[in-house]
Scaffold this active site. Structure first.
Site, PDB file in Angstrom:
ATOM      1  N   ARG A  81      16.829  30.401 -25.607  1.00  0.00           N
ATOM      2  CA  ARG A  81      16.086  30.958 -24.611  1.00  0.00           C
ATOM      3  C   ARG A  81      17.145  31.269 -23.372  1.00  0.00           C
ATOM      4  O   ARG A  81      17.832  30.217 -23.014  1.00  0.00           O
ATOM      5  CB  ARG A  81      14.959  30.459 -24.181  1.00  0.00           C
ATOM      6  CG  ARG A  81      13.828  30.368 -25.173  1.00  0.00           C
ATOM      7  CD  ARG A  81      12.306  29.971 -24.714  1.00  0.00           C
ATOM      8  NE  ARG A  81      11.883  31.217 -23.988  1.00  0.00           N
ATOM      9  CZ  ARG A  81      10.693  31.052 -23.494  1.00  0.00           C
ATOM     10  NH1 ARG A  81       9.951  29.900 -23.149  1.00  0.00           N
ATOM     11  NH2 ARG A  81       9.943  32.166 -22.878  1.00  0.00           N
ATOM     12  N   LYS A 141       7.469  33.183 -15.100  1.00  0.00           N
ATOM     13  CA  LYS A 141       6.552  33.706 -16.038  1.00  0.00           C
ATOM     14  C   LYS A 141       6.300  35.017 -15.431  1.00  0.00           C
ATOM     15  O   LYS A 141       5.772  35.242 -14.413  1.00  0.00           O
ATOM     16  CB  LYS A 141       5.340  32.937 -16.459  1.00  0.00           C
ATOM     17  CG  LYS A 141       4.433  33.792 -17.261  1.00  0.00           C
ATOM     18  CD  LYS A 141       4.935  34.180 -18.658  1.00  0.00           C
ATOM     19  CE  LYS A 141       5.892  32.872 -19.197  1.00  0.00           C
ATOM     20  NZ  LYS A 141       6.842  33.488 -20.296  1.00  0.00           N
ATOM     21  N   ARG A 169       8.180  24.614 -25.076  1.00  0.00           N
ATOM     22  CA  ARG A 169       8.086  25.619 -23.971  1.00  0.00           C
ATOM     23  C   ARG A 169       7.925  24.970 -22.484  1.00  0.00           C
ATOM     24  O   ARG A 169       7.733  23.740 -22.445  1.00  0.00           O
ATOM     25  CB  ARG A 169       7.297  26.851 -23.964  1.00  0.00           C
ATOM     26  CG  ARG A 169       5.610  26.206 -24.346  1.00  0.00           C
ATOM     27  CD  ARG A 169       4.716  27.223 -23.718  1.00  0.00           C
ATOM     28  NE  ARG A 169       4.730  27.292 -22.542  1.00  0.00           N
ATOM     29  CZ  ARG A 169       4.249  26.497 -21.528  1.00  0.00           C
ATOM     30  NH1 ARG A 169       3.791  25.355 -21.845  1.00  0.00           N
ATOM     31  NH2 ARG A 169       4.566  26.842 -20.283  1.00  0.00           N
ATOM     32  N   GLY A 170       8.250  25.804 -21.535  1.00  0.00           N
ATOM     33  CA  GLY A 170       8.250  25.348 -19.988  1.00  0.00           C
ATOM     34  C   GLY A 170       9.708  24.915 -19.773  1.00  0.00           C
ATOM     35  O   GLY A 170      10.230  24.010 -20.604  1.00  0.00           O
ATOM     36  N   ASP A 211      11.270  28.726 -13.530  1.00  0.00           N
ATOM     37  CA  ASP A 211      12.191  28.688 -14.856  1.00  0.00           C
ATOM     38  C   ASP A 211      13.803  28.539 -14.225  1.00  0.00           C
ATOM     39  O   ASP A 211      14.596  28.054 -14.861  1.00  0.00           O
ATOM     40  CB  ASP A 211      12.023  29.963 -15.864  1.00  0.00           C
ATOM     41  CG  ASP A 211      10.913  29.524 -16.548  1.00  0.00           C
ATOM     42  OD1 ASP A 211       9.916  29.868 -16.143  1.00  0.00           O
ATOM     43  OD2 ASP A 211      11.160  29.011 -17.556  1.00  0.00           O
TER      44      ASP A 211
HETATM   45  O1  MRU Z   1       7.664  31.370 -21.674  1.00  0.00           O
HETATM   46  P1  MRU Z   1       7.171  29.872 -21.048  1.00  0.00           P
HETATM   47  O2  MRU Z   1       5.818  29.381 -21.533  1.00  0.00           O
HETATM   48  O3  MRU Z   1       8.257  28.872 -21.432  1.00  0.00           O
HETATM   49  O4  MRU Z   1       7.373  30.070 -19.624  1.00  0.00           O
HETATM   50  C1  MRU Z   1       6.907  28.712 -18.615  1.00  0.00           C
HETATM   51  C2  MRU Z   1       6.921  29.296 -17.214  1.00  0.00           C
HETATM   52  O5  MRU Z   1       7.206  30.218 -16.941  1.00  0.00           O
HETATM   53  C3  MRU Z   1       6.439  28.098 -16.415  1.00  0.00           C
HETATM   54  O6  MRU Z   1       5.972  28.587 -15.173  1.00  0.00           O
HETATM   55  C4  MRU Z   1       7.884  27.341 -15.948  1.00  0.00           C
HETATM   56  O7  MRU Z   1       8.534  27.153 -17.159  1.00  0.00           O
HETATM   57  C5  MRU Z   1       7.748  26.220 -15.066  1.00  0.00           C
HETATM   58  S1  MRU Z   1       6.546  25.198 -15.684  1.00  0.00           S
HETATM   59  C6  MRU Z   1       7.134  23.710 -15.784  1.00  0.00           C
END
Ligand code: MRU
Length: 349
Positions: free
Chosen positions: A91, A246, A54-55, A235
């Protein structure tokens, strides 16, 4: 498990060896440290959809390797199309996913047929590029925030979320390495607790002083003056500077604005989508309601609400550009991001 990265000491979330993508299973952290062995695009897509990987930058890199893995088994146009489709559908919100898949697909087909070797070389180039971006944005962010001593951060934006040191948490780590940082407040980040499980895991390994807060404590603690700045990742950044991140990020931006402290978004330029005109065009992932009625816990999910409870579960929200003090990228810092400044940043690409 592979040892921490020799150069940075950070956790290694992904590595490609022996025609296998080895991924630290983030659904099991912090209780169990185990790697998944992924050998096909479908397995990578499933790991991304389950948030084992994730991320935004990390899922882009993983998806690039996912395309290459499939072509190593079956270097045909049909396999490329299937792999790219499955990975892109895993995703919807992070820009990095489609960006990386398109880059690897273009490299694989650049010479006419379909080349697995070219796909793998491009996936490795994306990985290396994002690692270098992480180092560069950490330095830019720490320069920008040289006077900041106490920060709040949301979700997980460290070495588990991006190659190298991460995004917002890379800036936090760099401030700490420069001896500037005194304290971090990390939000839990319900429903999947990326803050409580993953950011705390990373901050402990980095030896950075921190406290965990429930998401609903954030606004009051910002208003009370307990932090000097709020740092988050992203994202997808629209061409006008609106940011998807997030769920809960928008509320933090409002609270930071009301308190008059900087609200800083950190991410590589691979997260900027110049074809997306504003946040209104960004697809917000709606996840399984079951995630809301339970919480990840040692030994398995804990049930929080009665079976059958109706839920909404948006995984992200949109923060308008007007609430963002600065966007920190590997190419430099855009203060008060807007259409022209972002176009200028990308023009310098
Ligand atoms: O749902 P996730 O855990 O993939 O969400 C991640 C985030 O919202 C991070 O803030 C985002 O991907 C940037 S971090 C490198």
């Amino acid at each position: 498990l592979s040892p921490p990265d020799a150069a940075t000491g950070t956790v290694v979330a992904l590595r490609f060896e022996q025609e296998t993508l080895w991924a630290l299973d983030q659904t099991a952290l912090p209780w169990i440290e185990r790697e998944l062995e992924l050998r096909s695009a479908a397995e990578v897509a499933d790991a991304i959809a389950r948030l084992a990987i994730r991320g935004a930058p990390l899922i882009g890199v993983a998806a690039g390797y996912g395309v290459a893995l499939q072509l190593l088994r079956d270097p045909t146009p049909a396999a490329l199309e299937r792999a790219a489709g499955a990975l892109k559908r895993s995703r919807p919100t992070a820009a990095n996913l489609g960006w990386a898949v398109d880059r690897v697909a273009a490299a694989a087909t650049a010479e006419g047929g379909v080349s697995a070797e070219a796909a793998l070389a491009e996936a490795r180039a994306i990985d290396a590029g994002e690692r270098a971006a992480s180092d560069a944005l950490a330095a830019h962010g720490a320069d920008l925030l040289a006077d900041v001593r106490r920060v709040m951060t949301h979700c997980n934006t460290g070495a588990l979320a991006a190659p190298g040191r991460g995004t917002a948490l890379a800036v936090v780590a760099e401030l700490a390495a420069r001896g500037r940082l005194e304290h971090v407040l990390a939000t839990e980040s319900r429903p999947l607790l990326q803050g409580a499980r993953l950011t705390v895991y990373e901050l402990r390994r980095l030896g950075i002083a921190h406290e965990l807060i429930v998401d609903s404590a954030a606004a009051g603690l910002i208003a009370a003056g307990t932090v000097d700045a709020v740092l988050v990742g992203c994202d997808r950044v629209a061409a006008n500077g609106d940011v998807a991140n997030k769920v809960g990020t928008y509320g933090l931006a409002l609270a930071a604005g009301a308190a008059g402290i900087p609200f800083v978004v950190v991410g590589p330029t691979s997260t900027i989508d110049p074809l997306c005109l504003s946040g209104a065009e960004i697809v917000i992932e709606e996840r399984d309601p079951a995630e809301v009625v339970s919480a990840p816990a040692a030994g398995g999910p804990a049930q929080l609400a009665p079976d059958g409870t109706a839920c909404r579960n948006p995984a992200f929200d949109i923060t308008p550009a007007a609430l963002i003090s600065a966007l920190v990228t590997e190419r430099g810092v855009v203060t008060n991001p807007g259409r022209d400044a972002i176009a200028a940043l990308l023009g310098a690409r």
